[in-house]
Motif scaffolding. Structure first.
Motif, PDB file in Angstrom:
ATOM      1  N   SER A   1       0.831  -1.200   0.000  1.00 21.25           N
ATOM      2  CA  SER A   1       0.000   0.000   0.000  1.00 21.25           C
ATOM      3  C   SER A   1       0.867   1.252   0.000  1.00 21.25           C
ATOM      4  CB  SER A   1      -0.949  -0.010   1.192  1.00 21.25           C
ATOM      5  OG  SER A   1      -0.207  -0.093   2.377  1.00 21.25           O
ATOM      6  N   VAL A   2       2.024   1.172   0.656  1.00 18.45           N
ATOM      7  CA  VAL A   2       2.864   2.372   0.767  1.00 18.45           C
ATOM      8  C   VAL A   2       3.314   2.860  -0.610  1.00 18.45           C
ATOM      9  CG1 VAL A   2       4.917   3.351   1.824  1.00 18.45           C
ATOM     10  CG2 VAL A   2       3.620   1.618   3.038  1.00 18.45           C
ATOM     11  N   ILE A   3       3.668   1.918  -1.488  1.00 15.85           N
ATOM     12  CA  ILE A   3       4.142   2.344  -2.813  1.00 15.85           C
ATOM     13  C   ILE A   3       3.007   3.028  -3.575  1.00 15.85           C
ATOM     14  CG2 ILE A   3       3.699   0.137  -3.991  1.00 15.85           C
ATOM     15  CD1 ILE A   3       6.727   2.284  -4.723  1.00 15.85           C
ATOM     16  N   ILE A   4       1.770   2.582  -3.328  1.00 14.61           N
ATOM     17  CA  ILE A   4       0.637   3.231  -4.013  1.00 14.61           C
ATOM     18  C   ILE A   4       0.463   4.662  -3.522  1.00 14.61           C
ATOM     19  CG2 ILE A   4      -1.859   3.098  -4.407  1.00 14.61           C
ATOM     20  CD1 ILE A   4      -1.510   0.269  -4.869  1.00 14.61           C
ATOM     21  N   TYR A   5       0.576   4.835  -2.203  1.00  8.71           N
ATOM     22  CA  TYR A   5       0.502   6.204  -1.664  1.00  8.71           C
ATOM     23  C   TYR A   5       1.640   7.058  -2.215  1.00  8.71           C
ATOM     24  CZ  TYR A   5      -3.017   4.643   1.696  1.00  8.71           C
ATOM     25  OH  TYR A   5      -4.156   4.166   2.260  1.00  8.71           O
ATOM     26  N   ALA A   6       2.827   6.460  -2.324  1.00  8.79           N
ATOM     27  CA  ALA A   6       3.986   7.226  -2.808  1.00  8.79           C
ATOM     28  C   ALA A   6       3.809   7.599  -4.276  1.00  8.79           C
ATOM     29  CB  ALA A   6       5.272   6.424  -2.608  1.00  8.79           C
ATOM     30  N   LEU A   7       3.255   6.684  -5.070  1.00 13.61           N
ATOM     31  CA  LEU A   7       2.986   6.998  -6.478  1.00 13.61           C
ATOM     32  C   LEU A   7       2.011   8.170  -6.571  1.00 13.61           C
ATOM     33  CD1 LEU A   7       2.646   3.370  -7.927  1.00 13.61           C
ATOM     34  CD2 LEU A   7       4.372   5.043  -8.595  1.00 13.61           C
ATOM     35  N   ALA A   8       0.984   8.133  -5.686  1.00 11.85           N
ATOM     36  CA  ALA A   8       0.027   9.240  -5.669  1.00 11.85           C
ATOM     37  C   ALA A   8       0.731  10.542  -5.288  1.00 11.85           C
ATOM     38  CB  ALA A   8      -1.105   8.946  -4.689  1.00 11.85           C
ATOM     39  N   ALA A   9       1.612  10.464  -4.293  1.00 10.26           N
ATOM     40  CA  ALA A   9       2.319  11.665  -3.828  1.00 10.26           C
ATOM     41  C   ALA A   9       3.169  12.256  -4.932  1.00 10.26           C
ATOM     42  CB  ALA A   9       3.184  11.321  -2.620  1.00 10.26           C
ATOM     43  N   ALA A  10       3.900  11.397  -5.663  1.00  4.19           N
ATOM     44  CA  ALA A  10       4.776  11.887  -6.726  1.00  4.19           C
ATOM     45  C   ALA A  10       3.959  12.476  -7.872  1.00  4.19           C
ATOM     46  CB  ALA A  10       5.680  10.761  -7.224  1.00  4.19           C
ATOM     47  N   THR A  11       2.841  11.844  -8.185  1.00  3.81           N
ATOM     48  CA  THR A  11       1.990  12.362  -9.259  1.00  3.81           C
ATOM     49  C   THR A  11       1.423  13.721  -8.867  1.00  3.81           C
ATOM     50  OG1 THR A  11       1.366  10.088  -9.711  1.00  3.81           O
ATOM     51  CG2 THR A  11       0.076  11.794 -10.803  1.00  3.81           C
ATOM     52  N   LEU A  12       1.007  13.799  -7.615  1.00  2.00           N
ATOM     53  CA  LEU A  12       0.415  15.031  -7.108  1.00  2.00           C
ATOM     54  C   LEU A  12       1.443  16.161  -7.091  1.00  2.00           C
ATOM     55  CD1 LEU A  12      -2.410  15.605  -6.014  1.00  2.00           C
ATOM     56  CD2 LEU A  12      -1.533  15.217  -3.711  1.00  2.00           C
ATOM     57  N   GLY A  13       2.642  15.863  -6.607  1.00  4.90           N
ATOM     58  CA  GLY A  13       3.653  16.910  -6.455  1.00  4.90           C
ATOM     59  C   GLY A  13       4.353  17.249  -7.750  1.00  4.90           C
ATOM     60  N   GLY A  14       4.387  16.316  -8.687  1.00 11.02           N
ATOM     61  CA  GLY A  14       5.150  16.530  -9.919  1.00 11.02           C
ATOM     62  C   GLY A  14       6.363  15.615  -9.925  1.00 11.02           C
ATOM     63  N   TRP A  15       6.481  14.833 -10.984  1.00 10.28           N
ATOM     64  CA  TRP A  15       7.497  13.775 -11.011  1.00 10.28           C
ATOM     65  C   TRP A  15       8.919  14.300 -11.057  1.00 10.28           C
ATOM     66  CZ3 TRP A  15       7.395   8.803  -9.885  1.00 10.28           C
ATOM     67  CH2 TRP A  15       6.154   8.191  -9.784  1.00 10.28           C
ATOM     68  N   ASP A  16       9.113  15.593 -11.285  1.00 13.14           N
ATOM     69  CA  ASP A  16      10.476  16.105 -11.366  1.00 13.14           C
ATOM     70  C   ASP A  16      10.828  16.986 -10.181  1.00 13.14           C
ATOM     71  OD1 ASP A  16      11.384  14.961 -13.764  1.00 13.14           O
ATOM     72  OD2 ASP A  16       9.954  16.232 -14.819  1.00 13.14           O
ATOM     73  N   SER A  17       9.952  17.031  -9.185  1.00  9.07           N
ATOM     74  CA  SER A  17      10.161  17.994  -8.122  1.00  9.07           C
ATOM     75  C   SER A  17      10.292  17.322  -6.767  1.00  9.07           C
ATOM     76  CB  SER A  17       8.983  18.975  -8.099  1.00  9.07           C
ATOM     77  OG  SER A  17       8.946  19.641  -6.877  1.00  9.07           O
ATOM     78  N   PRO A  18      11.507  17.324  -6.189  1.00 13.60           N
ATOM     79  CA  PRO A  18      11.654  16.736  -4.856  1.00 13.60           C
ATOM     80  C   PRO A  18      10.774  17.437  -3.815  1.00 13.60           C
ATOM     81  CG  PRO A  18      13.792  17.007  -5.866  1.00 13.60           C
ATOM     82  CD  PRO A  18      12.803  17.681  -6.780  1.00 13.60           C
ATOM     83  N   SER A  19      10.685  18.777  -3.900  1.00 15.85           N
ATOM     84  CA  SER A  19       9.824  19.426  -2.909  1.00 15.85           C
ATOM     85  C   SER A  19       8.366  19.058  -3.145  1.00 15.85           C
ATOM     86  CB  SER A  19      10.016  20.941  -2.911  1.00 15.85           C
ATOM     87  OG  SER A  19      10.297  21.401  -4.189  1.00 15.85           O
ATOM     88  N   GLY A  20       8.003  18.858  -4.427  1.00 15.38           N
ATOM     89  CA  GLY A  20       6.658  18.399  -4.738  1.00 15.38           C
ATOM     90  C   GLY A  20       6.370  17.042  -4.121  1.00 15.38           C
TER      91      GLY A  20
END
Lengths: 236, 293
Positions: free
Chosen positions: B219-238
């Protein structure tokens, strides 16, 4: 003595052979022009020389064999390359671009003093040191690309189509800059240029590439008078 | 009100974990344009190793350090052996390889340590502060501190060091990087290594709560995928902001939207991914680059 000597250089992309064995030389402190139509292999030549594509044949810099070395090692030994189009890191600041140019250099004081030198040479860059390189004008980006390439204090500078997309007056000032750098630093320059008239004015010697082979070569003054060259490249 | 604040606190703590794993995903994506589904499982393997070392009698802190070093090596080796040979291959190829890595690492954990859950040692002593009726546990606070330290460290590394600058350059502009003498493949490998350490940190933060098991990171990887999509795949602060948003949304959704509850809370990240893709496909902090020529 020759700064650069190239013997039987072949290179290409995948199965496509672009260069079919070329020989050329850039004497110490000389400016040499490499002319030719689109697709003749000019850019490929420069890329094979800087090692960003693999080539076969022999490349020597001040007698030292570069053929087997990767691009990083060639930069370290004194070959600098201003590529076609954007030679800058567009998403990085002007200052970061200069620091990146000196990536192969380990000496902090040398890097500092060179950055200061370029900022004093180009006050425009100093004003914009914290701006993204991509936000500079085309001419400023080329200035930055040249300064970036010279951060390693190269013995040989490869320039690819500096004039592309620039207003004539800006191209002129860039070429004046190259002539000055060549004179001041005794740095050899190999120049690829679409604008043959301009290139032949600054160069001492020129090669004309056709279909990946050297078709004509000679002193720039002689080539500029050559009827075939005039028809094909000088638009006369 | 108290419940709301309490749920936000819980959500931020969980979000710190998602953010750490999302940071790993973003680092890998920036370096190699790949979404590494196996990032969580790679972290899991290292977390198992840390647990094993503790079981063998090593002090916890030493076990964690050794496992972190192992993670870095694992990231580098996976890049060199499995990713670099196919870097210019089609997206499908890379998706299959990452899926294979996911299943492979999962099976490896199952093979070595079996399907049973293992209790992972507590990293911080248990501690509870109660402020205006809101419970702050040491583990919640600890997670947010770990995330802040990781984020600050990463930012300093990228901004202030020569190699950090080189890594950013290699990820952004391959050809120009070669021209200034940056060893691009080495930089990409280092990106994978650092990402693997971040994935390991995420797994270690999860482990004490969920217990160590081969399915722990699913489940954690799914949340992380959502987080990266939400923040922007090229942005660490995102990735960090995205992770915290996902954590809070999950926690609030589970307690305030009646039909979701604890069983259905996994729909929250999917809803957020869908929303992000509909409204702002490049992510909150994603930018479309413009260049003057």
């Amino acid at each position: 003595m020759n700064t650069l000597e190239v013997h039987a250089l072949e290179a290409g992309y995948g199965d496509i052979r672009v260069l079919r064995g070329i020989d050329l030389a850039v004497p110490d402190g000389a400016v040499v022009a490499l002319l030719g139509a689109n697709g003749a292999g000019k850019t490929t030549t420069l890329r094979a020389l800087s090692g960003t594509i693999r080539g076969r044949g022999r490349i020597t810099l001040d007698g030292e064999d570069m053929s087997a070395l990767g691009p990083a090692e060639r930069v370290r030994r004194g070959i600098a390359h201003v590529p076609q189009g954007r030679g800058t890191f567009v998403d990085f600041t002007v200052e970061e671009n200069l620091t990146l140019g000196a990536y192969a250099i380990r000496s902090g004081p040398q890097i500092r003093s060179d950055i200061d030198y370029w900022f004093s040479a180009f006050p425009r860059l100093l004003e914009r040191r914290r701006q993204r390189a991509g936000s500079l004008s085309g001419g400023e980006q080329q200035m930055l690309a040249i300064a970036r390439a010279l951060m390693t204090r190269p013995r040989l500078l490869l320039c690819d189509e500096l004039s592309q997309g620039l207003a004539p007056v800006i191209t002129k000032s860039l070429f004046a800059l190259l002539a000055r750098l060549n004179a001041e630093r005794q740095m050899a320059i190999l120049l690829v240029e679409q604008n043959a008239a301009l290139a032949l004015r600054i160069a001492e010697h020129a090669y004309v590439l056709e279909h990946g082979e050297i078709a004509v070569q000679g002193s720039a003054a002689v080539l500029a008078q050559d009827a075939r060259i005039q028809r094909a490249y000088l638009g006369r | 009100m108290q419940l709301l604040v309490q749920q936000i606190v819980e959500g931020l703590a969980a979000g710190a974990i998602y953010a750490a794993l999302a940071l790993a995903l973003v680092l890998v994506h920036r370096a190699t344009r790949i979404v590494n589904f196996a990032q969580g499982e790679m972290g899991l393997l290292s977390a198992y190793l840390a647990w094993q070392l503790v079981t063998w009698g090593l002090p916890l802190i030493l076990a964690l350090l050794l496992a972190a070093v192992f993670s870095f090596g694992l990231g580098v080796v996976v890049f060199k052996c499995c990713i670099r040979p196919v870097l210019s291959a089609s997206v499908e190829t890379i998706v299959v390889i990452c899926t294979g890595l996911f299943l492979g690492f999962d099976a490896l954990c199952l093979l070595l340590w079996g399907p049973d859950t293992q209790a992972f040692p507590e990293i911080l002593p248990r501690f509870v502060w109660i402020i205006h009726g809101v419970r702050l546990t040491s583990s919640n606070v600890g997670m947010l501190i770990v995330l802040s330290v990781l984020a600050a460290g990463l930012a300093a590394w990228f901004k202030l060091t020569r190699v950090g600058l080189g890594m950013r350059a290699a990820a952004a502009e391959r050809d120009n990087s070669l021209l200034v003498g940056i060893d691009v493949p080495a930089m990409l490998a280092m990106g994978w290594g650092i990402a693997a350490v971040f994935g390991f940190v995420a797994a270690v933060l999860v482990a004490p709560n969920l217990l160590l098991s081969p399915t722990m990171m699913f489940s954690v990887i799914i949340y992380a995928l959502a987080a990266a999509t939400l923040g922007g795949w090229d942005s660490p602060s995102g990735a960090i902001i995205g992770g915290l948003i996902v954590g809070v949304a999950e926690s609030l959704g589970a307690s305030f939207i009646p039909f979701i509850g604890a069983e259905l809370k996994l729909v929250v990240p999917f809803a957020l991914i869908t929303l992000a893709l509909l409204v702002r496909p490049q992510g909150i902090f994603g930018v479309s680059t413009r260049v003057r020529v």
